[in-house]
Design a protein around this motif. Structure first.
Motif, PDB file in Angstrom:
ATOM      1  N   MET A   1      19.750  12.454 -18.347  1.00  0.00           N
ATOM      2  CA  MET A   1      18.790  12.495 -17.250  1.00  0.00           C
ATOM      3  C   MET A   1      17.957  13.765 -17.349  1.00  0.00           C
ATOM      4  SD  MET A   1      19.457  12.328 -13.119  1.00  0.00           S
ATOM      5  CE  MET A   1      20.283  10.755 -13.223  1.00  0.00           C
ATOM      6  N   ASN A   2      16.680  13.654 -17.029  1.00  0.00           N
ATOM      7  CA  ASN A   2      15.789  14.793 -17.070  1.00  0.00           C
ATOM      8  C   ASN A   2      16.261  15.873 -16.093  1.00  0.00           C
ATOM      9  OD1 ASN A   2      13.178  16.224 -15.945  1.00  0.00           O
ATOM     10  ND2 ASN A   2      12.697  15.492 -18.002  1.00  0.00           N
ATOM     11  N   GLN A   3      16.199  17.160 -16.538  1.00  0.00           N
ATOM     12  CA  GLN A   3      16.684  18.254 -15.692  1.00  0.00           C
ATOM     13  C   GLN A   3      15.880  18.356 -14.400  1.00  0.00           C
ATOM     14  OE1 GLN A   3      16.730  21.836 -17.992  1.00  0.00           O
ATOM     15  NE2 GLN A   3      18.444  21.183 -19.267  1.00  0.00           N
ATOM     16  N   THR A   4      14.569  18.126 -14.482  1.00  0.00           N
ATOM     17  CA  THR A   4      13.741  18.181 -13.276  1.00  0.00           C
ATOM     18  C   THR A   4      14.164  17.100 -12.291  1.00  0.00           C
ATOM     19  OG1 THR A   4      11.906  18.979 -14.618  1.00  0.00           O
ATOM     20  CG2 THR A   4      11.375  18.171 -12.425  1.00  0.00           C
ATOM     21  N   HIS A   5      14.474  15.911 -12.807  1.00  0.00           N
ATOM     22  CA  HIS A   5      14.940  14.818 -11.946  1.00  0.00           C
ATOM     23  C   HIS A   5      16.290  15.158 -11.327  1.00  0.00           C
ATOM     24  CE1 HIS A   5      16.542  10.815 -10.906  1.00  0.00           C
ATOM     25  NE2 HIS A   5      15.266  10.509 -10.686  1.00  0.00           N
ATOM     26  N   THR A   6      17.172  15.776 -12.106  1.00  0.00           N
ATOM     27  CA  THR A   6      18.485  16.165 -11.588  1.00  0.00           C
ATOM     28  C   THR A   6      18.344  17.195 -10.470  1.00  0.00           C
ATOM     29  OG1 THR A   6      19.461  15.778 -13.770  1.00  0.00           O
ATOM     30  CG2 THR A   6      20.720  17.113 -12.223  1.00  0.00           C
ATOM     31  N   SER A 145       7.241  22.078 -14.140  1.00  0.00           N
ATOM     32  CA  SER A 145       7.812  21.137 -15.113  1.00  0.00           C
ATOM     33  C   SER A 145       7.646  19.689 -14.668  1.00  0.00           C
ATOM     34  CB  SER A 145       9.295  21.439 -15.355  1.00  0.00           C
ATOM     35  OG  SER A 145       9.463  22.741 -15.860  1.00  0.00           O
ATOM     36  N   SER A 164       3.117  14.586 -21.422  1.00  0.00           N
ATOM     37  CA  SER A 164       4.371  14.040 -20.881  1.00  0.00           C
ATOM     38  C   SER A 164       4.388  14.203 -19.371  1.00  0.00           C
ATOM     39  CB  SER A 164       5.597  14.724 -21.499  1.00  0.00           C
ATOM     40  OG  SER A 164       5.643  16.090 -21.126  1.00  0.00           O
ATOM     41  N   ALA A 166       7.115  13.962 -15.956  1.00  0.00           N
ATOM     42  CA  ALA A 166       8.503  13.906 -15.513  1.00  0.00           C
ATOM     43  C   ALA A 166       8.762  12.628 -14.720  1.00  0.00           C
ATOM     44  CB  ALA A 166       8.826  15.129 -14.648  1.00  0.00           C
TER      45      ALA A 166
END
Length: 317
Positions: A1-6, A145, A164, A166
């Motif tokens: 999972m994307n860190q920004t989403h986490t 980000s 890209s 997020a």
């Protein structure tokens, strides 16, 4: 999972706990939860909060009118855009933090739908008349980000080059059916492509097997011919001597005058003349025939001082 989403999900958890608490009963309290959640600097996903029974209770007709628009506002923050907010009446007024947040979320959606992402298109969609405000918003999204992009103000037209985005936008429940249909069609196309690839692979293998068979056949034929040639070359009498061009003849004996002895018929005469050539070694001149000067007193008995000539191999006169 994307860190920004986490990080966004983690930032939403306190508001989910408040919505599930026993104190979340009054519409005013629920509206405050939504306001604080959408104003927080690190919250960008809101689907889990929307699914709580407390938030969904705002659909009740008993809710005072001034709080009924908060549910729709949270839905816009989850999957809508700035244009959706402006087009929907009776929504709560946004704070400065909420305005910035909704424009950032709208920028993420626009970055995946508008090609090319020009300054003019973004300014119109986000209600930003000043170019500097747009560049400030994009820069904030880059440092947070939310997207990877590069500003190109000197290009014609000025654009934002996004590489890209997020995964921070929630999926609208009404769009799930359409997404499932699209995914099903995509899966079917992938299956067809896979079958075509398998058929191509089998065709390549079959052609390779045919080529290998032909090559083996040619090699066997070549080896058989080479073996036959070797056997012919090693057979008895093969390539031996004889009276051919390559055979060496014995050296002929030659007399003092360079005439090969024993060479009968060399000058076209008969056997007796050839024998005379083998026996006579005197001086001769080549004329109409070949003459041998026997000289005076050679014992022929034809007179004194006379010279006798014998013609060999030519016409006799």
């Amino acid at each position: 999972m994307n860190q920004t989403h986490t990080r966004a999900i983690e930032a939403l958890q306190p508001f989910i706990h408040l919505a599930n608490s026993n104190s979340a009963t009054s519409p005013r309290f629920i509206a405050n939860i939504i306001t604080n959640a959408t104003s927080h600097p690190h919250t960008y996903v809101f689907a889990e909060l929307l699914e709580t029974p407390t938030i969904q209770s705002l659909q009740s007709p008993d809710i005072p009118p001034e709080y009924q628009g908060y549910l729709k506002l949270l839905e816009i923050f989850a999957w809508g855009t700035w244009q959706d907010y402006q087009a929907t009446p009776n929504l709560p007024k946004l704070s400065t933090e909420q305005t910035q947040k909704l424009r950032l979320l709208s920028l993420l959606s626009l970055a995946t739908t508008i090609k090319p992402l020009t300054y003019s298109a973004l300014q119109s969609a986000l209600s930003l008349p000043d170019t500097g405000d747009l560049e400030s918003l994009v820069t904030s999204a880059i440092y947070s980000s939310l997207l990877t992009a590069r500003l190109s103000p000197s290009s014609n037209p000025p654009t934002v080059n996004v590489t890209s985005v997020a995964p921070l936008r929630d999926v609208q429940p009404q769009s799930l059916g359409k997404m499932i249909t699209q995914l099903t069609e995509w899966e079917a196309r992938c299956g067809e492509v896979a079958q075509d690839l398998e058929a191509e692979i089998e065709a390549v293998k079959a052609n390779a097997a045919i080529r290998a068979t032909k090559e083996n056949s040619y090699k066997e034929m070549y080896d058989a011919r080479v073996k036959a040639r070797k056997q012919e070359a090693g057979a008895p009498g093969a390539g031996g001597g004889g009276s051919g061009v390559g055979s060496a003849a014995p050296a002929a004996r030659r007399g003092p005058l360079g005439i090969r002895r024993g060479a009968r018929g060399l000058f076209g005469g008969n056997k007796r003349e050839a024998d005379d050539i083998e026996q006579d070694d005197g001086f001769f001149d080549a004329g109409d025939g070949m003459e041998i000067d026997e000289g005076a007193g050679s014992g022929s008995g034809r007179g004194n001082g006379s010279r006798t000539k014998r013609v060999l191999g030519g016409r006799r006169g």
